[in-house]
Scaffold this motif. Sequence first.
Motif, PDB file in Angstrom:
ATOM      1  N   VAL A   1       0.836  -1.194   0.000  1.00  0.00           N
ATOM      2  CA  VAL A   1       0.000   0.000   0.000  1.00  0.00           C
ATOM      3  C   VAL A   1       0.875   1.250   0.000  1.00  0.00           C
ATOM      4  CG1 VAL A   1      -1.739   1.323   1.259  1.00  0.00           C
ATOM      5  CG2 VAL A   1      -1.860  -1.183   1.206  1.00  0.00           C
ATOM      6  N   TYR A   2       0.594   2.135  -0.920  1.00  0.00           N
ATOM      7  CA  TYR A   2       1.267   3.429  -1.017  1.00  0.00           C
ATOM      8  C   TYR A   2       0.230   4.506  -0.774  1.00  0.00           C
ATOM      9  CZ  TYR A   2       3.674   7.431  -3.154  1.00  0.00           C
ATOM     10  OH  TYR A   2       4.239   8.661  -3.392  1.00  0.00           O
ATOM     11  N   ASN A   3       0.403   5.281   0.281  1.00  0.00           N
ATOM     12  CA  ASN A   3      -0.583   6.283   0.667  1.00  0.00           C
ATOM     13  C   ASN A   3      -0.417   7.549  -0.172  1.00  0.00           C
ATOM     14  OD1 ASN A   3      -2.224   8.205   2.015  1.00  0.00           O
ATOM     15  ND2 ASN A   3      -2.045   7.018   3.904  1.00  0.00           N
ATOM     16  N   MET A   4      -1.376   7.770  -1.046  1.00  0.00           N
ATOM     17  CA  MET A   4      -1.301   8.913  -1.962  1.00  0.00           C
ATOM     18  C   MET A   4      -1.421  10.252  -1.237  1.00  0.00           C
ATOM     19  SD  MET A   4      -1.023   7.706  -5.114  1.00  0.00           S
ATOM     20  CE  MET A   4      -1.731   8.929  -6.214  1.00  0.00           C
ATOM     21  N   SER A   5      -2.156  10.284  -0.127  1.00  0.00           N
ATOM     22  CA  SER A   5      -2.434  11.549   0.549  1.00  0.00           C
ATOM     23  C   SER A   5      -1.224  12.104   1.298  1.00  0.00           C
ATOM     24  CB  SER A   5      -3.605  11.373   1.527  1.00  0.00           C
ATOM     25  OG  SER A   5      -3.260  10.467   2.556  1.00  0.00           O
ATOM     26  N   GLU A   6      -0.210  11.277   1.487  1.00  0.00           N
ATOM     27  CA  GLU A   6       0.965  11.712   2.242  1.00  0.00           C
ATOM     28  C   GLU A   6       1.968  12.463   1.379  1.00  0.00           C
ATOM     29  OE1 GLU A   6       2.635   8.315   4.087  1.00  0.00           O
ATOM     30  OE2 GLU A   6       1.034   8.126   5.585  1.00  0.00           O
ATOM     31  N   HIS A   7       1.742  12.488   0.079  1.00  0.00           N
ATOM     32  CA  HIS A   7       2.732  13.092  -0.813  1.00  0.00           C
ATOM     33  C   HIS A   7       2.043  13.927  -1.894  1.00  0.00           C
ATOM     34  CE1 HIS A   7       5.564  10.213   0.951  1.00  0.00           C
ATOM     35  NE2 HIS A   7       4.647   9.285   0.725  1.00  0.00           N
ATOM     36  N   LYS A   8       2.740  14.956  -2.337  1.00  0.00           N
ATOM     37  CA  LYS A   8       2.314  15.709  -3.512  1.00  0.00           C
ATOM     38  C   LYS A   8       3.080  15.154  -4.706  1.00  0.00           C
ATOM     39  CE  LYS A   8       1.043  20.044  -1.259  1.00  0.00           C
ATOM     40  NZ  LYS A   8       1.275  21.519  -1.207  1.00  0.00           N
ATOM     41  N   HIS A   9       2.368  14.923  -5.788  1.00  0.00           N
ATOM     42  CA  HIS A   9       2.981  14.302  -6.951  1.00  0.00           C
ATOM     43  C   HIS A   9       3.044  15.272  -8.122  1.00  0.00           C
ATOM     44  CE1 HIS A   9       1.318  10.896  -4.576  1.00  0.00           C
ATOM     45  NE2 HIS A   9       2.491  10.389  -4.859  1.00  0.00           N
ATOM     46  N   GLY A  10       4.223  15.318  -8.734  1.00  0.00           N
ATOM     47  CA  GLY A  10       4.399  16.126  -9.917  1.00  0.00           C
ATOM     48  C   GLY A  10       4.103  15.335 -11.175  1.00  0.00           C
ATOM     49  N   SER A  11       4.223  15.996 -12.308  1.00  0.00           N
ATOM     50  CA  SER A  11       3.883  15.353 -13.583  1.00  0.00           C
ATOM     51  C   SER A  11       4.873  14.259 -13.963  1.00  0.00           C
ATOM     52  CB  SER A  11       3.817  16.398 -14.702  1.00  0.00           C
ATOM     53  OG  SER A  11       5.072  17.059 -14.834  1.00  0.00           O
ATOM     54  N   ASP A  12       6.046  14.232 -13.320  1.00  0.00           N
ATOM     55  CA  ASP A  12       7.046  13.217 -13.632  1.00  0.00           C
ATOM     56  C   ASP A  12       7.046  12.071 -12.627  1.00  0.00           C
ATOM     57  OD1 ASP A  12       7.729  14.814 -15.734  1.00  0.00           O
ATOM     58  OD2 ASP A  12       9.642  15.483 -14.910  1.00  0.00           O
ATOM     59  N   ASP A  13       6.127  12.088 -11.671  1.00  0.00           N
ATOM     60  CA  ASP A  13       6.023  10.998 -10.697  1.00  0.00           C
ATOM     61  C   ASP A  13       5.121   9.915 -11.274  1.00  0.00           C
ATOM     62  OD1 ASP A  13       7.596  12.453  -8.966  1.00  0.00           O
ATOM     63  OD2 ASP A  13       5.891  13.325  -7.908  1.00  0.00           O
ATOM     64  N   VAL A  14       5.638   8.679 -11.324  1.00  0.00           N
ATOM     65  CA  VAL A  14       4.931   7.623 -12.049  1.00  0.00           C
ATOM     66  C   VAL A  14       5.037   6.275 -11.333  1.00  0.00           C
ATOM     67  CG1 VAL A  14       5.192   8.673 -14.326  1.00  0.00           C
ATOM     68  CG2 VAL A  14       6.995   7.182 -13.432  1.00  0.00           C
ATOM     69  N   LEU A  15       4.087   5.413 -11.682  1.00  0.00           N
ATOM     70  CA  LEU A  15       4.154   3.991 -11.353  1.00  0.00           C
ATOM     71  C   LEU A  15       4.615   3.272 -12.609  1.00  0.00           C
ATOM     72  CD1 LEU A  15       3.427   1.376  -9.697  1.00  0.00           C
ATOM     73  CD2 LEU A  15       1.125   1.594 -10.663  1.00  0.00           C
ATOM     74  N   ILE A  16       5.682   2.489 -12.502  1.00  0.00           N
ATOM     75  CA  ILE A  16       6.215   1.755 -13.649  1.00  0.00           C
ATOM     76  C   ILE A  16       6.038   0.267 -13.406  1.00  0.00           C
ATOM     77  CG2 ILE A  16       8.231   1.289 -15.099  1.00  0.00           C
ATOM     78  CD1 ILE A  16       9.388   3.958 -14.089  1.00  0.00           C
ATOM     79  N   MET A  17       5.366  -0.404 -14.322  1.00  0.00           N
ATOM     80  CA  MET A  17       5.179  -1.852 -14.259  1.00  0.00           C
ATOM     81  C   MET A  17       5.806  -2.462 -15.497  1.00  0.00           C
ATOM     82  SD  MET A  17       1.177  -1.798 -13.016  1.00  0.00           S
ATOM     83  CE  MET A  17       0.959  -3.535 -13.362  1.00  0.00           C
ATOM     84  N   GLY A  18       6.559  -3.522 -15.297  1.00  0.00           N
ATOM     85  CA  GLY A  18       7.207  -4.148 -16.444  1.00  0.00           C
ATOM     86  C   GLY A  18       7.365  -5.641 -16.262  1.00  0.00           C
ATOM     87  N   SER A  19       7.429  -6.351 -17.366  1.00  0.00           N
ATOM     88  CA  SER A  19       7.602  -7.802 -17.343  1.00  0.00           C
ATOM     89  C   SER A  19       9.082  -8.150 -17.213  1.00  0.00           C
ATOM     90  CB  SER A  19       7.016  -8.417 -18.620  1.00  0.00           C
ATOM     91  OG  SER A  19       7.754  -7.980 -19.750  1.00  0.00           O
ATOM     92  N   ASP A  20       9.362  -9.456 -17.128  1.00  0.00           N
ATOM     93  CA  ASP A  20      10.742  -9.920 -16.991  1.00  0.00           C
ATOM     94  C   ASP A  20      11.646  -9.412 -18.100  1.00  0.00           C
ATOM     95  OD1 ASP A  20      10.166 -11.279 -14.703  1.00  0.00           O
ATOM     96  OD2 ASP A  20       9.944 -13.238 -15.656  1.00  0.00           O
ATOM     97  N   GLY A  21      11.070  -9.228 -19.284  1.00  0.00           N
ATOM     98  CA  GLY A  21      11.873  -8.751 -20.395  1.00  0.00           C
ATOM     99  C   GLY A  21      12.523  -7.413 -20.137  1.00  0.00           C
ATOM    100  N   LEU A  22      11.919  -6.613 -19.265  1.00  0.00           N
ATOM    101  CA  LEU A  22      12.506  -5.329 -18.864  1.00  0.00           C
ATOM    102  C   LEU A  22      13.520  -5.522 -17.745  1.00  0.00           C
ATOM    103  CD1 LEU A  22      12.584  -2.175 -18.824  1.00  0.00           C
ATOM    104  CD2 LEU A  22      10.695  -2.298 -17.172  1.00  0.00           C
ATOM    105  N   TRP A  23      13.077  -6.175 -16.654  1.00  0.00           N
ATOM    106  CA  TRP A  23      13.901  -6.235 -15.440  1.00  0.00           C
ATOM    107  C   TRP A  23      15.084  -7.188 -15.562  1.00  0.00           C
ATOM    108  CZ3 TRP A  23      12.538  -2.149 -12.987  1.00  0.00           C
ATOM    109  CH2 TRP A  23      11.199  -1.732 -12.975  1.00  0.00           C
ATOM    110  N   ASP A  24      15.057  -8.109 -16.517  1.00  0.00           N
ATOM    111  CA  ASP A  24      16.178  -9.042 -16.682  1.00  0.00           C
ATOM    112  C   ASP A  24      17.455  -8.341 -17.137  1.00  0.00           C
ATOM    113  OD1 ASP A  24      14.715 -11.186 -15.865  1.00  0.00           O
ATOM    114  OD2 ASP A  24      14.435 -12.059 -17.866  1.00  0.00           O
ATOM    115  N   VAL A  25      17.310  -7.199 -17.772  1.00  0.00           N
ATOM    116  CA  VAL A  25      18.484  -6.546 -18.355  1.00  0.00           C
ATOM    117  C   VAL A  25      18.750  -5.164 -17.785  1.00  0.00           C
ATOM    118  CG1 VAL A  25      18.296  -7.823 -20.530  1.00  0.00           C
ATOM    119  CG2 VAL A  25      17.105  -5.639 -20.284  1.00  0.00           C
ATOM    120  N   THR A  26      17.983  -4.752 -16.797  1.00  0.00           N
ATOM    121  CA  THR A  26      18.186  -3.421 -16.229  1.00  0.00           C
ATOM    122  C   THR A  26      17.786  -3.421 -14.764  1.00  0.00           C
ATOM    123  OG1 THR A  26      17.773  -1.050 -16.575  1.00  0.00           O
ATOM    124  CG2 THR A  26      15.882  -2.532 -16.786  1.00  0.00           C
ATOM    125  N   THR A  27      18.163  -2.361 -14.056  1.00  0.00           N
ATOM    126  CA  THR A  27      17.893  -2.259 -12.626  1.00  0.00           C
ATOM    127  C   THR A  27      16.783  -1.243 -12.363  1.00  0.00           C
ATOM    128  OG1 THR A  27      19.509  -0.470 -12.271  1.00  0.00           O
ATOM    129  CG2 THR A  27      20.316  -2.762 -12.145  1.00  0.00           C
TER     130      THR A  27
END
Length: 256
Positions: A160-186
């Motif tokens: 759980v990430y509490n949205m009300s505790e933080h102000k978010h700018g336009s560059d704040d994002v949630l990134i979801m990726g499959s193994d094909g992404l995370w296997d080759v990068t950090t």
Amino acid sequence: VIRRQELTACVFSAGRSYRKGERVIQHLRGLLAIIVRNSEVIPMSTEFTPESERQRLQYLGFLKPELLGNEFTHIEFPRRIQHKELGKKMLFRDHTMTGWAYKTIVEEDLKFPLIYGEGKKARVMATIGVTRGLGDHDLKVYNSNIYIKPFLSCCPEVKVYNMSEHKHGSDDVLIMGSDGLWDVTTDRDVADAVSTFLSSRDPSDPLRYTLAAQDLLMRSRGVLKERGWRLPNERLGSGDDITVFVIPLAGAELET
């Protein structure tokens, strides 16, 4: 689940639904997620592998040895045991142990280990490299009638990430990726790449997040050269399927 006050990332199945101001975000096994806020990386998921869930799997094999089909042992050894090593001492570990100890090798130890291999090559019953998810009810060990499903949990991880505790700018994002992404990068490299890309785009561009995801995909695939797909550091590019989502957080706490 994104509510007015909190965000929950659930490492499970893919889809979205809306009810009473909630956005449900679920993703299948093999997908991992991070939040990038003010360039800070916040992990929102854990990769479930035969190694990370070794003790759970071994405990099940210990409790219900019939699931092992008289072909596997729940005990783990650093390598396969050979018949000539019967009676000798070898390092081992089971569900009660985080470290290793010595035991005398007996006939039972010659069976194939329930968990075999290291890192990305680790497998349950020499077959599957993931330990949680939906489906696979009919999956069996090759050339046998031993079902693997009992060892695969359908229980998701929820953070759980509490949205009300933080102000978010336009560059704040949630990134979801499959193994094909995370296997080759950090996590850090992914966050830096997305932050750099978004900072170069007009904040009012409705396609900036889609293009950021596309940029991550192309980075992970690499460039086709004589020796195959290569990353800028000349390492092999991802050979797995690549799925990427870049989801803005700004304004999500106001959604109804």
